[in-house]
Design an enzyme around this catalytic site. Structure first.
Site, short mmCIF file in Angstrom:
data_model
loop_
_atom_site.label_atom_id
_atom_site.label_comp_id
_atom_site.label_asym_id
_atom_site.label_seq_id
_atom_site.Cartn_x
_atom_site.Cartn_y
_atom_site.Cartn_z
N ASN A 143 -61.47 4.69 18.27
CA ASN A 143 -61.21 5.64 17.09
C ASN A 143 -62.51 6.17 16.56
OD1 ASN A 143 -60.32 6.48 14.28
ND2 ASN A 143 -58.85 5.23 14.28
N LYS A 164 -63.06 5.94 12.69
CA LYS A 164 -63.45 4.58 12.30
C LYS A 164 -64.81 4.55 12.48
CE LYS A 164 -60.38 1.65 13.90
NZ LYS A 164 -59.67 0.13 14.14
N ASP A 198 -59.62 -4.97 13.09
CA ASP A 198 -58.20 -4.39 12.99
C ASP A 198 -57.80 -4.42 11.55
OD1 ASP A 198 -55.73 -3.56 14.25
OD2 ASP A 198 -54.94 -5.67 14.36
N THR A 199 -56.91 -3.17 11.26
CA THR A 199 -56.60 -2.92 10.22
C THR A 199 -55.04 -2.99 9.71
OG1 THR A 199 -58.80 -1.89 9.65
CG2 THR A 199 -56.65 -1.35 8.00
N PHE A 214 -57.67 9.74 7.70
CA PHE A 214 -56.75 9.90 8.88
C PHE A 214 -55.87 8.61 8.64
CE2 PHE A 214 -60.18 6.63 9.35
CZ PHE A 214 -59.83 5.56 9.97
N GLY A 215 -55.06 8.43 9.54
CA GLY A 215 -53.93 7.27 9.24
C GLY A 215 -52.91 7.64 7.92
N TYR A 216 -52.90 6.42 7.28
CA TYR A 216 -52.14 6.47 6.08
C TYR A 216 -52.74 7.18 4.81
CZ TYR A 216 -48.73 3.48 8.82
OH TYR A 216 -47.67 2.94 9.83
N LYS A 259 -64.82 6.94 -0.56
CA LYS A 259 -63.83 5.95 0.17
C LYS A 259 -64.56 4.81 0.63
CE LYS A 259 -60.49 5.65 4.02
NZ LYS A 259 -60.17 6.25 5.22
N HIS A 277 -60.92 -0.96 2.19
CA HIS A 277 -60.77 -2.11 3.11
C HIS A 277 -61.90 -2.38 4.00
CE1 HIS A 277 -58.35 1.01 4.34
NE2 HIS A 277 -58.66 0.52 5.53
#
Length: 191
Positions: free
Chosen positions: A9, A12, A68-69, A148-150, A171, A176
């Site tokens: 990714n 990331k 991993d998230t 990205f993602g959610y 951010k 997280h």
């Protein structure tokens, strides 16, 4: 110090590169010639992080960390959780994942959620785990163009907008992944 970040990714990878101190040379999977798709078959975030880190260390011999998230929604009993990236099925698609989640929460007043990241570090034949949690809520509509993602539908506690409205530097302070990486960095700088 060279460390491999076991991810394909690129978003990331960029987030993490901006957080690491200069004495750590971050290598990607591409940098070490790893083009395999490392299957994440565990039913926990920690388990998947271990699988990826162990694969790189055992196959290529590098010190490595992997993460991993998962997005855990309270009213959905923690779903999508470990299945966040493929919540709407294959192929993984952020837009479809968001739409499925918004539909699942359509008539739900409880929109509390948290992002959780687990990091597994393999360093000099020892293994260490770090985690980070960011609490927030799932918005009813997408907000912002960044991230990205959610990110467009997740509003972290104490902030007026979604992750997708924030600069990466903002951010990274509260996310997280940012919190888990800070724990990793603190550990590496104290070694």
């Amino acid at each position: 110090m060279q460390l491999v970040f076991a991810t394909n990714n690129l978003n990331k990878l960029e987030e993490v590169k901006k957080l690491l101190p200069d004495f750590i040379e971050l290598l990607s999977l591409k940098d070490i010639g790893c083009f395999e798709d490392i299957e994440e078959t565990a039913n926990t975030l920690e388990g998947n992080a271990k699988i990826k880190a162990n694969y790189v260390t055992n196959t290529y011999g590098y010190n490595c960390f992997a993460d991993d998230t998962g997005l855990e929604v309270a009213s959905l009993d923690g779903a999508p959780g470990v299945y966040s990236a493929r919540y709407a099925g294959e192929p993984a698609n952020a837009e479809n994942n968001m739409q499925k989640l918004l539909l699942a929460l359509e008539n739900n007043k409880d929109r509390k959620a948290q992002f959780r990241t687990s990091i597994c570090l393999n360093l000099d034949n020892k293994q260490f785990l770090f985690d980070g949690i960011c609490k927030g809520t799932i918005l009813k509509d997408k907000q912002g163009e960044k991230g990205f993602g959610y990110d467009p539908i997740f509003q972290p506690e104490g902030h007026p907008g979604s992750f997708a409205t924030m600069k990466l530097s903002e951010k990274n302070l509260i996310s997280h992944r940012g919190l888990a990486i800070q724990k990793l960095i603190s550990f590496l700088t104290s070694e």
